[in-house]
Design an enzyme around this catalytic site. Structure first.
Site, short mmCIF file in Angstrom:
data_model
loop_
_atom_site.label_atom_id
_atom_site.label_comp_id
_atom_site.label_asym_id
_atom_site.label_seq_id
_atom_site.Cartn_x
_atom_site.Cartn_y
_atom_site.Cartn_z
CG ASP A 1 -2.11 1.16 1.55
OD1 ASP A 1 -1.77 2.20 1.22
OD2 ASP A 1 -2.64 0.89 1.55
CB ALA B 1 -2.19 -1.26 13.49
CE1 TYR B 2 -3.94 -1.65 5.80
CE2 TYR B 2 -2.94 1.02 5.20
CZ TYR B 2 -3.00 -0.52 4.94
OH TYR B 2 -3.33 -0.74 3.61
CB CYS B 3 2.03 3.87 8.49
SG CYS B 3 0.46 4.67 7.63
CB THR C 1 1.88 -3.51 9.45
OG1 THR C 1 0.34 -2.60 9.08
CG2 THR C 1 1.18 -3.89 11.08
#
Length: 116
Positions: free
Chosen positions: A10, A22-24, A26
């Site tokens: 992404d 948390a998303y970035c 990972t």
């Protein structure tokens, strides 16, 4: 045996987004894993990644949210699953490419200097 891995990342792997702590990280970890595996598995397996941007907005995005996002994309449109598929196909068949990550984001990362 020989093989190819194409990870789906992404553009969040390359930018810090408020509210996505948390998303970035990972996605950034998957980007680094892609690079590491490209080195560790060569020459038998090539490992690359595709990093989509705005492709298929969530159903709960209203027209105003969509417009604000598209205005930041240099190609001035939302991406499609086919845009991502074409990048995956390229990486799956490009015999001299490994450790690469291709943003499929209409130029948004480049145009906004990572500010999404």
């Amino acid at each position: 045996s020989r093989g190819v891995i194409v990870n789906i990342l992404d553009v969040a792997a390359f930018a810090a987004w408020n509210g996505y702590s948390a998303y970035c990280p990972t996605k950034a970890a998957l980007a680094m894993l892609t690079r590491n595996l490209a080195v560790e598995l060569a020459p038998d397996v090539r490992v690359n990644g595709v990093a989509p941007g705005a492709v298929m907005f969530p159903k709960d995005y209203d027209d105003g949210d969509r417009k604000r996002v598209v205005e930041r994309i240099p190609l001035n449109r939302e991406g499609t699953p086919m845009d991502v598929a074409k990048a995956v196909l390229y990486l799956a068949t490009a015999d001299y490419v490994t450790g690469a990550m291709i943003p499929v984001d209409g130029g948004r990362l480049a145009g906004q200097r990572g500010v999404l």
